[in-house]
Design a protein around this motif. Structure first.
Motif, PDB file in Angstrom:
ATOM      1  N   SER A  21       1.004  -1.443   0.063  1.00 26.76           N
ATOM      2  CA  SER A  21      -0.228   0.148  -0.296  1.00 26.76           C
ATOM      3  C   SER A  21       0.725   1.608   0.379  1.00 26.76           C
ATOM      4  N   VAL A  22       1.935   1.192   0.493  1.00 21.14           N
ATOM      5  CA  VAL A  22       3.427   1.733   0.972  1.00 21.14           C
ATOM      6  C   VAL A  22       3.825   2.521  -0.706  1.00 21.14           C
ATOM      7  N   MET A  25       0.767   3.906  -2.988  1.00 20.91           N
ATOM      8  CA  MET A  25       0.217   5.544  -2.548  1.00 20.91           C
ATOM      9  C   MET A  25       1.414   6.515  -3.354  1.00 20.91           C
ATOM     10  N   ASP A 108       3.411  -2.547  10.526  1.00 17.16           N
ATOM     11  CA  ASP A 108       2.492  -2.280  10.090  1.00 17.16           C
ATOM     12  C   ASP A 108       1.661  -3.101  11.158  1.00 17.16           C
ATOM     13  N   LYS A 136      -5.746   7.599   7.687  1.00 20.36           N
ATOM     14  CA  LYS A 136      -6.110   8.141   6.200  1.00 20.36           C
ATOM     15  C   LYS A 136      -5.766   9.289   5.940  1.00 20.36           C
ATOM     16  N   LEU A 141      -3.028   6.171   4.382  1.00 17.74           N
ATOM     17  CA  LEU A 141      -3.247   4.763   4.475  1.00 17.74           C
ATOM     18  C   LEU A 141      -4.009   3.626   5.164  1.00 17.74           C
TER      19      LEU A 141
END
Length: 365
Positions: A21-22, A25, A108, A136, A141
């Protein structure tokens, strides 16, 4: 019968496909694509997979070769651990706005004890929702969360509404929740253990609950007592803000398989260099040295030796590793080697007289 201990308000926050996800992004071109963070399809291992990749069966710890086979469109991205650590610190900073009782499990995920919290918010459910929204808004995220009376149930609950969701199991629903739970969803029950439980007629928490502790201990050893208690909502482990590592290690996957012990030992010297740096940086030493060997057919083997004294020096570590390496000739070519040190000088004996919190608290979950 042992009584369930007083309830606490525990939140387990788990970032959704964090590494992947990083990367999505930070690089808009990767959004919506099946990506794997890892070393590539030839020799690498998947560290994390995006949800788009997971739909094809790509999972962490899977070989890059198999991942590409399952998902031909898979895009491999090199990991950037400095970036993951940077964002992890920002996420934890948000946690500390609510409580000082934060126990990180990895970059995480973490447990939070919000029984008493800095914001004075009575509902742990609302705290979890607020934390997820802040992650978020401030970082960009998504996170999921589980909320319940202890760490075990909170951990299990955090998987229920992934991604970007949360589940609360309040005190009055704990028994029903655990009895209906598929045994595969019990944290601590892996694939092999689940198969063994199936053979014993254990498919749900209710089935597990019907087995006496003696039966479970005879079939699962020390874990039997753990299963007996957690299915009854009994899990006394507190949220520990300063988790003490049980081992320190370093390992390396190779681009070409190694078939000679001479070449293996050369690689182990470099691994020992890295391990020594980690030990000295943390001011840690240990007595047990473990050599990890993963073969080209993915079979894994570990060999250990416990010394009568603590060590952190790479030369002393290598002396033991060399002995372990030549103890038995590798039966196949080797794709990964690792060294770890455990039985550390940081470990303390548990105080068996320590009692759980004795005040029964009233909750608005």
């Amino acid at each position: 019968m042992e009584q369930r201990p007083p309830d606490r308000k525990i939140i387990h926050v788990d970032m959704d496909a964090f590494y992947a996800s990083v990367e999505q992004m930070d690089n808009p071109e990767l959004k919506g694509k099946a990506i794997a963070v890892g070393g590539g399809e030839k020799r690498g291992v998947v560290s994390a997979a995006s949800y788009e990749a997971r739909k094809f069966g790509v999972r962490s710890a899977m070989s890059g070769y198999l991942a590409k086979k399952k998902c031909p469109e898979l895009v491999f991205v090199k990991p950037r651990f400095d970036r993951y650590k940077e964002l992890s610190k920002k996420i934890r900073k948000i946690f500390f706005d609510y409580t000082d009782l934060v126990e990180p499990l990895s970059l995480d995920e973490a447990y939070l004890d919000v029984t008493e919290n800095k914001k004075g918010i009575p509902s742990a459910t609302l705290i979890a929702k607020e934390i997820r929204q802040r992650i978020k808004d401030e970082i960009g995220l998504n996170a999921s969360a589980g909320i319940s009376i202890n760490k075990f149930i909170a951990k299990v609950a955090s998987d229920f509404n992934k991604p970007n969701g949360q589940k609360t199991v309040p005190p009055e629903e704990v028994t029903q929740f655990l009895e209906a739970l598929d045994i595969r969803k019990f944290y601590g029950v892996g694939k092999v253990t689940a198969e063994k439980m199936y053979q014993l007629g254990i498919f749900t928490g209710k089935d597990l609950k019907e087995k006496p502790v003696e039966f479970l201990s005879s079939h699962f050893g020390k874990s039997g007592s753990f299963y007996y208690h957690v299915v009854r909502g009994i899990h006394n482990s507190p949220v520990k803000p300063h988790r003490i590592p049980k081992s320190v290690g370093a390992e390396r996957t190779f681009f070409e398989n190694l078939s000679s012990e001479v070449f293996m030992f050369e690689k182990l010297e470099r691994i020992a260099d890295e391990l020594e740096k980690r030990l000295k940086k943390s001011k840690i030493s240990g007595k047990t040295i473990t050599l990890k060997i993963k073969y080209s057919d993915f079979e894994q083997q570990t060999r250990s030796k416990t010394l009568p004294y603590f060590i952190a020096d790479k030369h002393l570590i290598l002396d033991t590793v060399k002995e372990l390496l030549y103890q038995e000739k590798p039966h196949n070519s080797v794709r990964l080697l690792g060294i770890s040190v455990s039985n550390l000088n940081t470990e303390k004996k548990k105080d068996i007289s320590e009692k759980p919190l004795s005040i029964q608290l009233q909750f608005d979950f």
